[in-house]
Write an enzyme that holds these catalytic residues in place. Sequence first.
Site, PDB file in Angstrom:
ATOM      1  N   ASN A   9       0.846  -1.336   0.116  1.00 18.35           N
ATOM      2  CA  ASN A   9       0.149   0.127  -0.014  1.00 18.35           C
ATOM      3  C   ASN A   9       0.874   1.279   0.091  1.00 18.35           C
ATOM      4  OD1 ASN A   9      -1.835   2.075   0.640  1.00 18.35           O
ATOM      5  ND2 ASN A   9      -2.064   1.239   2.630  1.00 18.35           N
ATOM      6  N   TRP A  10       1.013   1.964  -1.149  1.00 16.01           N
ATOM      7  CA  TRP A  10       2.095   3.157  -1.088  1.00 16.01           C
ATOM      8  C   TRP A  10       1.487   4.275  -0.815  1.00 16.01           C
ATOM      9  CZ3 TRP A  10       3.761   3.341  -7.203  1.00 16.01           C
ATOM     10  CH2 TRP A  10       4.520   1.858  -7.485  1.00 16.01           C
ATOM     11  N   LYS A  11       0.047   4.091  -0.259  1.00 16.11           N
ATOM     12  CA  LYS A  11      -0.385   5.563   0.216  1.00 16.11           C
ATOM     13  C   LYS A  11      -0.351   6.742  -0.848  1.00 16.11           C
ATOM     14  CE  LYS A  11       0.260   3.614   4.735  1.00 16.11           C
ATOM     15  NZ  LYS A  11       0.249   3.689   6.170  1.00 16.11           N
ATOM     16  N   HIS A  94      -9.570   0.488   5.129  1.00 14.82           N
ATOM     17  CA  HIS A  94      -8.302   0.858   5.814  1.00 14.82           C
ATOM     18  C   HIS A  94      -8.407   1.866   6.821  1.00 14.82           C
ATOM     19  CE1 HIS A  94      -4.043   2.423   6.388  1.00 14.82           C
ATOM     20  NE2 HIS A  94      -3.652   1.215   5.663  1.00 14.82           N
ATOM     21  N   GLU A  96      -7.037   4.162   8.087  1.00 14.41           N
ATOM     22  CA  GLU A  96      -6.690   5.755   7.716  1.00 14.41           C
ATOM     23  C   GLU A  96      -7.822   6.268   6.972  1.00 14.41           C
ATOM     24  OE1 GLU A  96      -3.192   5.423   5.555  1.00 14.41           O
ATOM     25  OE2 GLU A  96      -2.098   4.945   7.419  1.00 14.41           O
ATOM     26  N   GLU A 166      -5.129  -5.301  10.628  1.00 11.63           N
ATOM     27  CA  GLU A 166      -3.990  -4.216  10.999  1.00 11.63           C
ATOM     28  C   GLU A 166      -4.293  -3.341  12.327  1.00 11.63           C
ATOM     29  OE1 GLU A 166      -2.102  -2.984   6.805  1.00 11.63           O
ATOM     30  OE2 GLU A 166      -4.074  -1.744   7.194  1.00 11.63           O
ATOM     31  N   GLY A 172       2.402   2.219  10.373  1.00  8.59           N
ATOM     32  CA  GLY A 172       3.468   3.265  10.455  1.00  8.59           C
ATOM     33  C   GLY A 172       4.054   3.911  11.701  1.00  8.59           C
ATOM     34  N   SER A 211       3.601  -2.133  10.182  1.00 10.40           N
ATOM     35  CA  SER A 211       5.051  -1.902  10.427  1.00 10.40           C
ATOM     36  C   SER A 211       5.752  -3.350   9.747  1.00 10.40           C
ATOM     37  CB  SER A 211       5.642  -1.394  11.594  1.00 10.40           C
ATOM     38  OG  SER A 211       5.046  -0.279  11.779  1.00 10.40           O
ATOM     39  N   GLY A 232       3.060  -1.232   4.270  1.00  4.99           N
ATOM     40  CA  GLY A 232       2.622   0.248   3.888  1.00  4.99           C
ATOM     41  C   GLY A 232       4.282   0.742   3.357  1.00  4.99           C
ATOM     42  N   GLY A 233       4.964   1.489   4.468  1.00 10.59           N
ATOM     43  CA  GLY A 233       6.185   1.927   4.209  1.00 10.59           C
ATOM     44  C   GLY A 233       7.137   1.478   3.515  1.00 10.59           C
TER      45      GLY A 233
HETATM   46  C1  PEP Z   1      -0.630   0.090   5.940  1.00 13.01           C
HETATM   47  O1  PEP Z   1      -0.677   1.139   5.420  1.00 13.01           O
HETATM   48  O2  PEP Z   1      -1.534  -0.641   5.685  1.00 13.01           O
HETATM   49  C2  PEP Z   1       0.430  -0.288   6.893  1.00 13.01           C
HETATM   50  C3  PEP Z   1       0.486  -1.767   7.445  1.00 13.01           C
HETATM   51  O3  PEP Z   1       1.421   0.544   7.051  1.00 13.01           O
HETATM   52  P1  PEP Z   1       3.026   0.367   7.497  1.00 13.01           P
HETATM   53  O4  PEP Z   1       3.326  -1.019   6.951  1.00 13.01           O
HETATM   54  O5  PEP Z   1       3.749   1.453   7.120  1.00 13.01           O
HETATM   55  O6  PEP Z   1       2.637   0.083   8.980  1.00 13.01           O
END
Ligand code: PEP
Length: 255
Positions: A9-11, A94, A96, A166, A172, A211, A232-233
């Site tokens: 997930n590049w956001k 998600h 967010e 999640e 994040g 993470s 994500g990151g």
């Molecule tokens: C996400 O955006 O779904 C996520 C899990 O982000 P991160 O890996 O950066 O925690």
Amino acid sequence: MRKKIVAGNWKMNGSRTDAEALLKGIANAEIPSDVEVIVFPPFVYLPLASELLKHSSVKWGGQNLHEGKNGAFTGEVSAPMLTDYGCKYVLVGHSERRSLFHEDLPTVARKFKAAQVGGLIPILCVGETLEERKSGNAENIIQQQLASVIEAVSISAFQNAVVAYEPVWAIGTGLTATPEQAQEMHAFIRKELVQHDAAIANKLSILYGGSVKADNAVGLFTMPDIDGGLVGGASLEVKGFLAICQAAVYDVSPQ
Ligand code: PEP
């Protein structure tokens, strides 16, 4: 055997140049044949994804969708628009979206339904906040997030869906659930769904997100109810993301 999936997930990150480099790096890499690798770029880079990934096994999808097909919904994107650009998957619910964009339980359920009606596979994200965990409410929250979707679409819709657990406190933040904490919640999610239909629940891929990095992915992905990750990151860098994809097929059997 449940499908192993690693989704990035590049956001709202990167430029066109970054997206191109990332997509080319992934497209040219050797992807383990038994892992479904998916990327979720920002909407505007989906045409680029469909062009650069068309000869690769890697799939792509939207980070969000509107519940309608078309109409006066300025700034929104519908399921048919996503499939026009070759999307196979879409993220739904998600954290967010739930917290920053106020998507409530009925909205997430309607989006899940719209995704399937439009020919997309929804990845339904569920998870509790730190306060909810500390107050002993984590399971209740997850149960409500699942129940609202099951009520709207019935358990049979989960034959063609993916769930991502999640924990909000791990997204994040650099804080990862331990493999044992994550496994406990994945087993809970599967048990909740087993009550509706054991065959569907036991075939459902449940991903962990929060993470995930190259150095913690094997520990998480080798747990019995964890079928891969939503990243994500760490999905913004080719080498690390590919290492996470490899972790999904790490063999735990004695050599
Ligand atoms: C996400 O955006 O779904 C996520 C899990 O982000 P991160 O890996 O950066 O925690």
